[in-house]
Enzyme design. Structure first.
Site, mmCIF file in Angstrom:
data_model
loop_
_atom_site.group_PDB
_atom_site.id
_atom_site.type_symbol
_atom_site.label_atom_id
_atom_site.label_comp_id
_atom_site.label_asym_id
_atom_site.label_seq_id
_atom_site.Cartn_x
_atom_site.Cartn_y
_atom_site.Cartn_z
ATOM 1 N N ASP A 183 13.168 -18.606 -25.648
ATOM 2 C CA ASP A 183 12.572 -19.859 -25.311
ATOM 3 C C ASP A 183 12.130 -19.623 -23.724
ATOM 4 O O ASP A 183 12.691 -19.900 -22.831
ATOM 5 C CB ASP A 183 13.692 -20.977 -25.620
ATOM 6 C CG ASP A 183 12.869 -22.306 -25.202
ATOM 7 O OD1 ASP A 183 11.917 -22.211 -24.717
ATOM 8 O OD2 ASP A 183 13.681 -23.320 -25.091
ATOM 9 N N TRP B 195 18.920 -26.634 -23.259
ATOM 10 C CA TRP B 195 17.847 -26.396 -24.355
ATOM 11 C C TRP B 195 18.805 -25.101 -25.105
ATOM 12 O O TRP B 195 18.353 -25.250 -26.585
ATOM 13 C CB TRP B 195 16.668 -25.714 -23.728
ATOM 14 C CG TRP B 195 15.832 -26.998 -23.069
ATOM 15 C CD1 TRP B 195 15.671 -26.853 -21.724
ATOM 16 C CD2 TRP B 195 15.481 -28.192 -23.553
ATOM 17 N NE1 TRP B 195 15.013 -28.156 -21.431
ATOM 18 C CE2 TRP B 195 14.756 -28.991 -22.501
ATOM 19 C CE3 TRP B 195 15.429 -28.726 -24.950
ATOM 20 C CZ2 TRP B 195 14.219 -30.251 -22.705
ATOM 21 C CZ3 TRP B 195 14.775 -29.878 -25.220
ATOM 22 C CH2 TRP B 195 14.065 -30.502 -24.103
ATOM 23 N N LYS C 103 4.752 -27.126 -20.159
ATOM 24 C CA LYS C 103 4.920 -26.920 -18.802
ATOM 25 C C LYS C 103 3.904 -25.860 -18.137
ATOM 26 O O LYS C 103 3.473 -26.302 -17.079
ATOM 27 C CB LYS C 103 6.224 -26.241 -18.912
ATOM 28 C CG LYS C 103 7.396 -27.258 -18.773
ATOM 29 C CD LYS C 103 7.919 -27.574 -20.132
ATOM 30 C CE LYS C 103 9.035 -28.760 -20.423
ATOM 31 N NZ LYS C 103 9.798 -28.292 -21.421
#
Ligand SMILES: *Cc1c(COP(=O)(O)O)cnc(C)c1O
Length: 357
Positions: free
Chosen positions: A174, A103, A198
């Site tokens: 993030d 990511w 999530k």
């Protein structure tokens, strides 16, 4: 009675059962209005109340100060990968990124379109099995911002705390896979963003928490929808927001509050992860892949020393009620995603199944 199914999916992921029930009811009829939550105008009083409550409860559980805006956006965390540099990185300036996995790499690739990017630290040398500590970070001369991924969903590593950053820079995080899993000191951040799927709700919703002084600090003329200021000055209702996602996230925030807030989440998450890591550390068959000190409390990645056992374990997992436990396709092995809503009983079921091998 059929055996329970435990959802170890990395995302979209498990939601708290009371949230699912409240959502089921609201889909039929929102708060006695006779109209379902998906069918209400986003500008009507019924939905405006949902939105206001979601924001207020979010602010309450995470202790978000007034000088931060809370935005309910779309486009996923992946859109934040470009929206942050598009707004804040000019060709003459540099942004520093802490590179701890897939990511982070994706975030960097987008930032390079807009300005200089410096990798201030990286754990690629050991296949992202750890997060580099403070001594390994080498910042550029004057970064505009520092970006890091607080929890690396794919490699199962997590920062224990925020990295210190140079004066004049702001911190961007993030936090897609560990947001609200533990207390967070928002004042240390310029921007925190997270795809909801999530720990917060359904996919299609992205939560962004941004310090208000940054709203006027955009370095270029960006399309209206890609400007944080647009969304902040319209209470996330410049256009039609993801209304169902906002309802669900609001219910998740209330559930967190009702369970004792972020410190209660942290305690529970630590206890759940410890059960599994302790088992893996003692096992002769299985082992955790993340380095001690960097281990994620949200995504526990593990492997078997013997590939045949790994295959057999995965082949039997579904019929043992363990769903979604296969590791990410890029790393293999197993991954138990055990977010806020994941019950301890599911970890116990996993340990029983591991014991069979
Ligand atoms: C899942 C995930 C993303 C991608 O989120 P999308 O909402 O699918 O764009 C980004 N970063 C992290 C850390 C993730 O876990």
């Amino acid at each position: 009675m059929s055996q329970p199914v435990y959802n170890f999916s990395s995302g979209p992921a498990i939601l708290p059962p009371p949230v699912v029930r409240a959502t089921q009811a609201a889909i039929g009829d929102l708060a006695g209005s006779g109209i379902g939550v998906m069918e209400h105008s986003h500008r009507g009083p019924e939905f405006m109340k949902v939105a206001a409550e979601a924001e207020a409860t979010c602010r309450e559980i995470a202790d978000i100060p007034d000088d931060y805006a809370v935005l309910f956006l779309q486009g996923g965390a992946s859109s934040q990968f470009f929206m942050v540099p598009m707004n804040f990185l000019s060709p003459e300036t540099c942004a520093d990124y802490l590179v701890t996995g897939t990511w982070s790499e994706k975030a960097i690739a987008e930032a390079k379109r807009y300005g200089e990017v410096h990798a201030a630290s990286s754990s690629k040398d050991k296949n992202y099995s750890y997060v580099p500590d403070a001594s390994a970070i080498k910042y550029s001369a004057s970064p505009r911002y520092v970006h890091f991924t607080s929890n690396n969903t794919i490699f199962g590593t997590q920062y224990a705390s925020e990295p210190a950053i140079p004066d004049g820079a702001f911190l961007v995080c993030d936090a897609s896979s560990d947001i609200f899993s533990r207390p967070i000191d928002i004042k240390k951040y310029g921007i925190v963003y997270a795809g909801a799927q999530k720990n917060l709700g359904p996919s299609g919703l992205t939560l962004v928490i941004i310090r208000r002084d940054l709203l006027d600090a955009s370095v270029r003329d960006v399309p209206t929808m890609l400007s944080y200021a647009t969304h902040a000055s319209n209470d996330s209702m410049f256009n039609t927001p993801p209304t169902l996602g906002m309802f669900v996230a609001g219910e998740v925030f209330k559930w967190i509050r009702g369970e004792g807030g972020l410190s209660a989440m942290a305690e529970r998450n630590e206890a759940k992860a410890k059960l599994l890591y302790d088992y893996l550390d003692a096992s002769k068959t299985f082992y955790a892949t993340a380095a001690p000190g960097s281990r994620s409390l949200m995504n526990v990645c593990f492997r078997a020393h013997d590939e045949g056992i790994e295959k057999a374990f995965l082949a039997a997992a579904d019929s043992a009620g363990l769903s979604g436990i296969k590791g990410h396709r890029s790393v293999g092995g197993m991954r138990a995603s055990i977010y806020n809503a994941f019950p301890k009983a599911g970890i116990e079921a996993l340990l029983r199944q591991l014991d069979r091998f």
